[in-house]
Design a protein around this motif. Structure first.
Motif, PDB file in Angstrom:
ATOM      1  N   THR A 168       0.822  -1.196   0.000  1.00  0.00           N
ATOM      2  CA  THR A 168       0.000   0.000   0.000  1.00  0.00           C
ATOM      3  C   THR A 168       0.862   1.253   0.000  1.00  0.00           C
ATOM      4  O   THR A 168       1.987   1.235   0.481  1.00  0.00           O
ATOM      5  CB  THR A 168      -0.968   0.031   1.212  1.00  0.00           C
ATOM      6  N   THR A 169       0.295   2.300  -0.541  1.00  0.00           N
ATOM      7  CA  THR A 169       0.949   3.609  -0.525  1.00  0.00           C
ATOM      8  C   THR A 169       0.362   4.470   0.594  1.00  0.00           C
ATOM      9  O   THR A 169       0.838   5.570   0.841  1.00  0.00           O
ATOM     10  CB  THR A 169       0.756   4.338  -1.871  1.00  0.00           C
ATOM     11  N   LEU A 170      -0.678   3.980   1.257  1.00  0.00           N
ATOM     12  CA  LEU A 170      -1.381   4.762   2.282  1.00  0.00           C
ATOM     13  C   LEU A 170      -0.581   4.898   3.564  1.00  0.00           C
ATOM     14  O   LEU A 170       0.116   3.975   3.984  1.00  0.00           O
ATOM     15  CB  LEU A 170      -2.736   4.127   2.584  1.00  0.00           C
ATOM     16  N   ARG A 171      -0.733   6.031   4.219  1.00  0.00           N
ATOM     17  CA  ARG A 171      -0.074   6.302   5.492  1.00  0.00           C
ATOM     18  C   ARG A 171      -0.766   5.536   6.621  1.00  0.00           C
ATOM     19  O   ARG A 171      -1.929   5.196   6.523  1.00  0.00           O
ATOM     20  CB  ARG A 171      -0.136   7.799   5.808  1.00  0.00           C
ATOM     21  N   GLY A 172      -0.049   5.313   7.708  1.00  0.00           N
ATOM     22  CA  GLY A 172      -0.629   4.733   8.908  1.00  0.00           C
ATOM     23  C   GLY A 172      -0.972   3.256   8.807  1.00  0.00           C
ATOM     24  O   GLY A 172      -1.721   2.749   9.629  1.00  0.00           O
TER      25      GLY A 172
ATOM     26  N   TRP B  58      18.231  11.218   4.086  1.00  0.00           N
ATOM     27  CA  TRP B  58      18.439  11.007   5.515  1.00  0.00           C
ATOM     28  C   TRP B  58      17.265  11.588   6.278  1.00  0.00           C
ATOM     29  O   TRP B  58      16.740  12.648   5.926  1.00  0.00           O
ATOM     30  CB  TRP B  58      19.723  11.673   5.986  1.00  0.00           C
ATOM     31  N   HIS B  59      16.852  10.899   7.328  1.00  0.00           N
ATOM     32  CA  HIS B  59      15.789  11.376   8.221  1.00  0.00           C
ATOM     33  C   HIS B  59      16.300  11.299   9.652  1.00  0.00           C
ATOM     34  O   HIS B  59      16.783  10.251  10.080  1.00  0.00           O
ATOM     35  CB  HIS B  59      14.531  10.512   8.072  1.00  0.00           C
ATOM     36  N   ASN B  60      16.203  12.407  10.372  1.00  0.00           N
ATOM     37  CA  ASN B  60      16.574  12.416  11.790  1.00  0.00           C
ATOM     38  C   ASN B  60      15.393  11.874  12.582  1.00  0.00           C
ATOM     39  O   ASN B  60      14.412  12.577  12.810  1.00  0.00           O
ATOM     40  CB  ASN B  60      16.940  13.828  12.244  1.00  0.00           C
ATOM     41  N   SER B  61      15.482  10.631  12.987  1.00  0.00           N
ATOM     42  CA  SER B  61      14.379   9.941  13.646  1.00  0.00           C
ATOM     43  C   SER B  61      14.330  10.249  15.140  1.00  0.00           C
ATOM     44  O   SER B  61      15.260   9.885  15.870  1.00  0.00           O
ATOM     45  CB  SER B  61      14.517   8.433  13.447  1.00  0.00           C
ATOM     46  N   PRO B  62      13.252  10.883  15.608  1.00  0.00           N
ATOM     47  CA  PRO B  62      13.115  11.112  17.047  1.00  0.00           C
ATOM     48  C   PRO B  62      12.971   9.796  17.815  1.00  0.00           C
ATOM     49  O   PRO B  62      13.470   9.657  18.918  1.00  0.00           O
ATOM     50  CB  PRO B  62      11.844  11.948  17.176  1.00  0.00           C
ATOM     51  N   ARG B  63      12.307   8.832  17.202  1.00  0.00           N
ATOM     52  CA  ARG B  63      12.098   7.545  17.872  1.00  0.00           C
ATOM     53  C   ARG B  63      13.410   6.793  18.079  1.00  0.00           C
ATOM     54  O   ARG B  63      13.682   6.253  19.133  1.00  0.00           O
ATOM     55  CB  ARG B  63      11.130   6.687  17.056  1.00  0.00           C
ATOM     56  N   PHE B  64      14.228   6.716  17.028  1.00  0.00           N
ATOM     57  CA  PHE B  64      15.470   5.960  17.098  1.00  0.00           C
ATOM     58  C   PHE B  64      16.661   6.812  17.534  1.00  0.00           C
ATOM     59  O   PHE B  64      17.741   6.297  17.761  1.00  0.00           O
ATOM     60  CB  PHE B  64      15.768   5.290  15.753  1.00  0.00           C
ATOM     61  N   LYS B  65      16.443   8.119  17.576  1.00  0.00           N
ATOM     62  CA  LYS B  65      17.484   9.063  18.003  1.00  0.00           C
ATOM     63  C   LYS B  65      18.757   8.947  17.165  1.00  0.00           C
ATOM     64  O   LYS B  65      19.862   8.972  17.678  1.00  0.00           O
ATOM     65  CB  LYS B  65      17.795   8.903  19.486  1.00  0.00           C
ATOM     66  N   LYS B  66      18.544   8.811  15.834  1.00  0.00           N
ATOM     67  CA  LYS B  66      19.668   8.760  14.900  1.00  0.00           C
ATOM     68  C   LYS B  66      19.165   9.055  13.500  1.00  0.00           C
ATOM     69  O   LYS B  66      17.967   9.027  13.238  1.00  0.00           O
ATOM     70  CB  LYS B  66      20.396   7.418  14.953  1.00  0.00           C
ATOM     71  N   ARG B  67      20.096   9.306  12.608  1.00  0.00           N
ATOM     72  CA  ARG B  67      19.778   9.511  11.197  1.00  0.00           C
ATOM     73  C   ARG B  67      19.611   8.166  10.519  1.00  0.00           C
ATOM     74  O   ARG B  67      20.479   7.302  10.624  1.00  0.00           O
ATOM     75  CB  ARG B  67      20.906  10.281  10.502  1.00  0.00           C
ATOM     76  N   LEU B  68      18.500   8.023   9.813  1.00  0.00           N
ATOM     77  CA  LEU B  68      18.206   6.759   9.133  1.00  0.00           C
ATOM     78  C   LEU B  68      17.837   7.015   7.676  1.00  0.00           C
ATOM     79  O   LEU B  68      17.303   8.075   7.343  1.00  0.00           O
ATOM     80  CB  LEU B  68      17.028   6.056   9.815  1.00  0.00           C
ATOM     81  N   PRO B  69      18.080   6.044   6.806  1.00  0.00           N
ATOM     82  CA  PRO B  69      17.661   6.165   5.416  1.00  0.00           C
ATOM     83  C   PRO B  69      16.132   6.144   5.324  1.00  0.00           C
ATOM     84  O   PRO B  69      15.468   5.341   5.983  1.00  0.00           O
ATOM     85  CB  PRO B  69      18.251   4.936   4.740  1.00  0.00           C
ATOM     86  N   HIS B  70      15.591   7.006   4.502  1.00  0.00           N
ATOM     87  CA  HIS B  70      14.157   7.222   4.351  1.00  0.00           C
ATOM     88  C   HIS B  70      13.813   7.047   2.872  1.00  0.00           C
ATOM     89  O   HIS B  70      14.427   7.681   2.020  1.00  0.00           O
ATOM     90  CB  HIS B  70      13.872   8.643   4.829  1.00  0.00           C
ATOM     91  N   LEU B  71      12.843   6.169   2.561  1.00  0.00           N
ATOM     92  CA  LEU B  71      12.453   5.866   1.188  1.00  0.00           C
ATOM     93  C   LEU B  71      11.150   6.572   0.826  1.00  0.00           C
ATOM     94  O   LEU B  71      10.228   6.623   1.627  1.00  0.00           O
ATOM     95  CB  LEU B  71      12.258   4.356   1.011  1.00  0.00           C
ATOM     96  N   TYR B  72      11.082   7.067  -0.411  1.00  0.00           N
ATOM     97  CA  TYR B  72       9.867   7.707  -0.915  1.00  0.00           C
ATOM     98  C   TYR B  72       9.946   7.777  -2.436  1.00  0.00           C
ATOM     99  O   TYR B  72      11.019   7.637  -3.026  1.00  0.00           O
ATOM    100  CB  TYR B  72       9.701   9.112  -0.323  1.00  0.00           C
ATOM    101  N   ASN B  73       8.788   7.987  -3.062  1.00  0.00           N
ATOM    102  CA  ASN B  73       8.738   8.236  -4.503  1.00  0.00           C
ATOM    103  C   ASN B  73       7.448   8.981  -4.806  1.00  0.00           C
ATOM    104  O   ASN B  73       6.763   9.451  -3.892  1.00  0.00           O
ATOM    105  CB  ASN B  73       8.902   6.941  -5.321  1.00  0.00           C
ATOM    106  N   ASP B  74       7.078   9.083  -6.076  1.00  0.00           N
ATOM    107  CA  ASP B  74       5.881   9.830  -6.447  1.00  0.00           C
ATOM    108  C   ASP B  74       4.599   9.190  -5.925  1.00  0.00           C
ATOM    109  O   ASP B  74       3.595   9.871  -5.735  1.00  0.00           O
ATOM    110  CB  ASP B  74       5.789   9.982  -7.969  1.00  0.00           C
ATOM    111  N   GLU B  75       4.607   7.879  -5.687  1.00  0.00           N
ATOM    112  CA  GLU B  75       3.423   7.180  -5.192  1.00  0.00           C
ATOM    113  C   GLU B  75       3.415   7.036  -3.669  1.00  0.00           C
ATOM    114  O   GLU B  75       2.360   7.067  -3.053  1.00  0.00           O
ATOM    115  CB  GLU B  75       3.322   5.798  -5.825  1.00  0.00           C
ATOM    116  N   VAL B  76       4.571   6.812  -3.095  1.00  0.00           N
ATOM    117  CA  VAL B  76       4.691   6.646  -1.637  1.00  0.00           C
ATOM    118  C   VAL B  76       5.194   7.968  -1.074  1.00  0.00           C
ATOM    119  O   VAL B  76       6.361   8.318  -1.244  1.00  0.00           O
ATOM    120  CB  VAL B  76       5.644   5.490  -1.282  1.00  0.00           C
TER     121      VAL B  76
END
Length: 136
Positions: A34-38, A52-70
């Motif tokens: 699915t492309t839907l959130r949640g 890169w995404h600064n994750s508050p949950r993991f308290k570190k920079r993590l790779p973040h995936l996205y495209n025109d659909e997601v």
């Protein structure tokens, strides 16, 4: 970078991630892409941008995936974890597979992050391919 999903069942989805000479296993939520959130579901096969995404949950920079659909605000991250309860729609990495997920995830993540630090990830393409060897 290429993630080839090779197995899915009622527990989750297993794959192999390769980038140059780096290799590890992946674990994602069970099917119905699915492309839907949640939703705790895997994202569709295809080509993705990375940042890169600064994750508050993991308290570190993590790779973040996205495209025109997601959308970027679906926050599909690549992070450590072992089992279905850890995925929350994201991609988990591991050095070994087991019947209900992946193992040695922190080691795989550390190695992957170290590789990504050597490149500009915004210029890399992340491809996800479905090549299931089982029929559920």
């Amino acid at each position: 970078m290429r993630l080839v999903r090779y197995k899915e069942n009622e527990i989750g989805t297993w794959g192999e991630l390769e980038y140059e000479d780096f290799k590890c296993y992946t674990f994602e939520p069970v099917g119905e892409e699915t492309t839907l959130r949640g939703r705790d579901r895997r994202i569709p096969k295809g080509r993705y941008n990375m940042r890169w995404h600064n994750s508050p949950r993991f308290k570190k920079r993590l790779p973040h995936l996205y495209n025109d659909e997601v959308p970027i605000d679906r926050y599909i991250l690549i992070h450590s974890g072992n089992y279905a309860d850890d995925t929350e729609g994201c991609v988990l990495l591991g050095k070994e597979v087991c019947d209900n997920g992946v193992l040695k995830s922190k080691i795989a993540m550390s190695e992957f992050i170290n590789r990504l630090k050597e490149i500009d990830i915004a210029k890399e393409e992340f491809e996800i391919v479905n090549d299931f060897r089982n029929d559920k």
